[in-house]
Design an enzyme around this catalytic site. Structure first.
Site, PDB file in Angstrom:
ATOM      1  N   MET A  30      97.094  59.183  75.928  1.00 18.05           N
ATOM      2  CA  MET A  30      97.707  58.256  74.723  1.00 18.05           C
ATOM      3  C   MET A  30      98.447  59.297  73.845  1.00 18.05           C
ATOM      4  O   MET A  30      98.559  58.642  72.735  1.00 18.05           O
ATOM      5  CB  MET A  30      96.613  57.433  74.419  1.00 18.05           C
ATOM      6  CG  MET A  30      95.851  56.524  75.277  1.00 18.05           C
ATOM      7  SD  MET A  30      95.269  55.303  74.801  1.00 18.05           S
ATOM      8  CE  MET A  30      93.657  55.945  74.007  1.00 18.05           C
ATOM      9  N   HIS A  37      93.911  68.086  77.535  1.00 17.64           N
ATOM     10  CA  HIS A  37      95.329  67.398  78.111  1.00 17.64           C
ATOM     11  C   HIS A  37      95.848  68.379  78.996  1.00 17.64           C
ATOM     12  O   HIS A  37      96.340  68.191  80.195  1.00 17.64           O
ATOM     13  CB  HIS A  37      96.030  66.677  77.122  1.00 17.64           C
ATOM     14  CG  HIS A  37      95.611  65.521  76.268  1.00 17.64           C
ATOM     15  ND1 HIS A  37      95.435  65.448  74.934  1.00 17.64           N
ATOM     16  CD2 HIS A  37      95.214  64.328  76.898  1.00 17.64           C
ATOM     17  CE1 HIS A  37      94.954  64.422  74.765  1.00 17.64           C
ATOM     18  NE2 HIS A  37      94.803  63.659  75.895  1.00 17.64           N
ATOM     19  N   SER A 185      89.071  66.138  71.424  1.00 18.08           N
ATOM     20  CA  SER A 185      89.784  64.626  71.560  1.00 18.08           C
ATOM     21  C   SER A 185      90.699  64.315  70.366  1.00 18.08           C
ATOM     22  O   SER A 185      90.776  64.927  69.221  1.00 18.08           O
ATOM     23  CB  SER A 185      88.235  63.836  71.140  1.00 18.08           C
ATOM     24  OG  SER A 185      88.753  62.449  70.628  1.00 18.08           O
ATOM     25  N   ARG A 187      90.822  62.016  68.832  1.00 17.29           N
ATOM     26  CA  ARG A 187      90.318  61.530  67.582  1.00 17.29           C
ATOM     27  C   ARG A 187      89.791  62.464  66.463  1.00 17.29           C
ATOM     28  O   ARG A 187      89.464  62.113  65.237  1.00 17.29           O
ATOM     29  CB  ARG A 187      89.204  60.446  67.997  1.00 17.29           C
ATOM     30  CG  ARG A 187      89.762  59.241  68.722  1.00 17.29           C
ATOM     31  CD  ARG A 187      88.751  57.976  68.718  1.00 17.29           C
ATOM     32  NE  ARG A 187      89.294  56.772  69.032  1.00 17.29           N
ATOM     33  CZ  ARG A 187      89.420  56.669  70.331  1.00 17.29           C
ATOM     34  NH1 ARG A 187      89.366  57.384  71.396  1.00 17.29           N
ATOM     35  NH2 ARG A 187      90.053  55.427  70.663  1.00 17.29           N
TER      36      ARG A 187
HETATM   37  P1  AMP Z   1      93.453  60.281  76.345  1.00 16.92           P
HETATM   38  O1  AMP Z   1      94.788  60.615  75.645  1.00 16.92           O
HETATM   39  O2  AMP Z   1      92.411  60.476  75.339  1.00 16.92           O
HETATM   40  O3  AMP Z   1      93.364  58.776  76.774  1.00 16.92           O
HETATM   41  O4  AMP Z   1      93.054  61.160  77.407  1.00 16.92           O
HETATM   42  C1  AMP Z   1      93.783  61.305  78.464  1.00 16.92           C
HETATM   43  C2  AMP Z   1      93.173  62.086  79.844  1.00 16.92           C
HETATM   44  O5  AMP Z   1      92.835  63.466  78.945  1.00 16.92           O
HETATM   45  C3  AMP Z   1      91.820  61.368  80.071  1.00 16.92           C
HETATM   46  O6  AMP Z   1      91.725  61.362  81.390  1.00 16.92           O
HETATM   47  C4  AMP Z   1      90.839  62.130  79.369  1.00 16.92           C
HETATM   48  O7  AMP Z   1      89.423  61.977  80.212  1.00 16.92           O
HETATM   49  C5  AMP Z   1      91.536  63.389  79.200  1.00 16.92           C
HETATM   50  N1  AMP Z   1      90.602  64.281  78.181  1.00 16.92           N
HETATM   51  C6  AMP Z   1      90.507  64.071  77.034  1.00 16.92           C
HETATM   52  N2  AMP Z   1      89.758  64.922  76.261  1.00 16.92           N
HETATM   53  C7  AMP Z   1      89.566  65.951  77.063  1.00 16.92           C
HETATM   54  C8  AMP Z   1      88.903  66.967  76.999  1.00 16.92           C
HETATM   55  N3  AMP Z   1      88.392  67.515  76.147  1.00 16.92           N
HETATM   56  N4  AMP Z   1      88.726  67.829  78.329  1.00 16.92           N
HETATM   57  C9  AMP Z   1      89.348  67.399  79.308  1.00 16.92           C
HETATM   58  N5  AMP Z   1      90.081  66.389  79.450  1.00 16.92           N
HETATM   59  C10 AMP Z   1      90.263  65.327  78.489  1.00 16.92           C
END
Ligand code: AMP
Length: 281
Positions: A30, A37, A185, A187
């Site tokens: 996202m 990421h 994160s 966030r």
């Molecule tokens: P998001 O953009 O938050 O929806 O995350 C995209 C992908 O990155 C998802 O598969 C998450 O689980 C992964 N992700 C987010 N934070 C982390 C992190 N700290 N370590 C590894 N993968 C992550």
């Protein structure tokens, strides 16, 4: 690096690559990218000829309008980071490209979407199921990469792949953390300086809990201490649970013969954060 906003152009590009037997890794995100990421991009680059990163803030998976409105959006910075990481393709569509019709299809993952995140974010995993299905159909990747950070999401997507017969391999990558243990994160960008310090308690609680299992403490004692830790840090916990790693059945007591995982969610001010840790004996 190729940047696509349109499905048709992306498909034409990938069709030509696949005709030459190139493998495709997909990393759905996202945006508001961070090193977590980029670790997924790195894993995909190692195993595939081409890595596609999608950036799309999916309204269907937000059960809270304020969370959607405040979700950080940094597309230019994301593209620069992906370029630096050697990503081959970015798919960054507008809303109407992805949702030509309102996303009416609902997913029911049974027990798995009623517990933990599903209990506190009704409809969230249905929205995840919809966007992930769309992305899998658009990209038709050889492999797709998800983070352990969102472990329940990984289990849900595994169920989706099995039930809808998607022809791809799912990869779960370990959680990338800050030096003090906080899981990266998008966030986290919304945390105040104080909030950033308070947020440490989530990973501290998980490290403490895993260590306590090794010392054979009872789950009731672990839960009581974690509650005290969160209260002392001023973090409002939504859940802290021990679950079977395979099916996420919640466990009532520590049982080291069952591979298990601690999962936690809480509010630091207005920012809701989640984390988890595998219990290794
Ligand atoms: P998001 O953009 O938050 O929806 O995350 C995209 C992908 O990155 C998802 O598969 C998450 O689980 C992964 N992700 C987010 N934070 C982390 C992190 N700290 N370590 C590894 N993968 C992550």
């Amino acid at each position: 690096m190729h940047i696509f906003k349109e499905i048709k152009a992306l498909r034409a590009f990938l069709k030509e690559k696949k005709a030459r037997h190139q493998t495709v890794g997909l990393v759905p995100t996202m945006g508001a990218l961070h090193q977590g990421h980029l670790a997924l991009i790195e894993a995909s680059k190692k195993a595939n000829s081409i890595t596609v990163c999608s950036i799309f803030v999916n309204p269907a998976q937000f059960n809270n309008q304020a969370d959607l409105d405040k979700y950080p959006r940094t597309p230019e910075r994301d593209i620069t980071m992906l370029e630096g990481a050697g990503c081959d393709v970015v798919f960054i569509p507008e809303m109407q490209e992805v949702y030509t019709t309102p996303g009416r299809i609902k997913f029911d993952f049974g027990r798995l979407d009623k517990i933990l995140e599903g209990e506190f974010r009704p409809g969230h995993f249905s929205g995840v199921g919809l966007i992930v299905s769309k992305l899998f159909n658009i990209v038709q990747p050889t492999r797709a990469y998800f983070g352990q950070k969102d472990f329940q999401q990984f289990r849900i997507v595994s169920q989706l792949v099995a039930e809808l017969n998607f022809d791809l391999e799912l990869v779960c990558a370990p959680t990338t953390r800050e030096a003090d243990g906080l899981a990266l994160s998008s966030r986290n960008a919304r945390l105040s300086a104080d909030g950033r310090k308070q947020a440490q308690v989530l990973s501290q609680a998980l490290f403490f809990a895993c260590e306590s299992v090794r010392h054979r403490k009872s789950l009731a004692d672990i839960k009581a201490t974690v509650k005290n830790m969160a209260d002392a840090a001023g973090v409002r916990l939504e859940y802290f649970e021990l679950a079977d790693r395979e099916n996420l059945n919640l466990l009532e007591s520590v049982n080291v013969s069952v591979p298990s995982i601690f999962l936690i969610a809480g509010y630091v001010g207005e920012v809701r954060l989640i984390d988890n840790m595998l219990v290794e004996d």
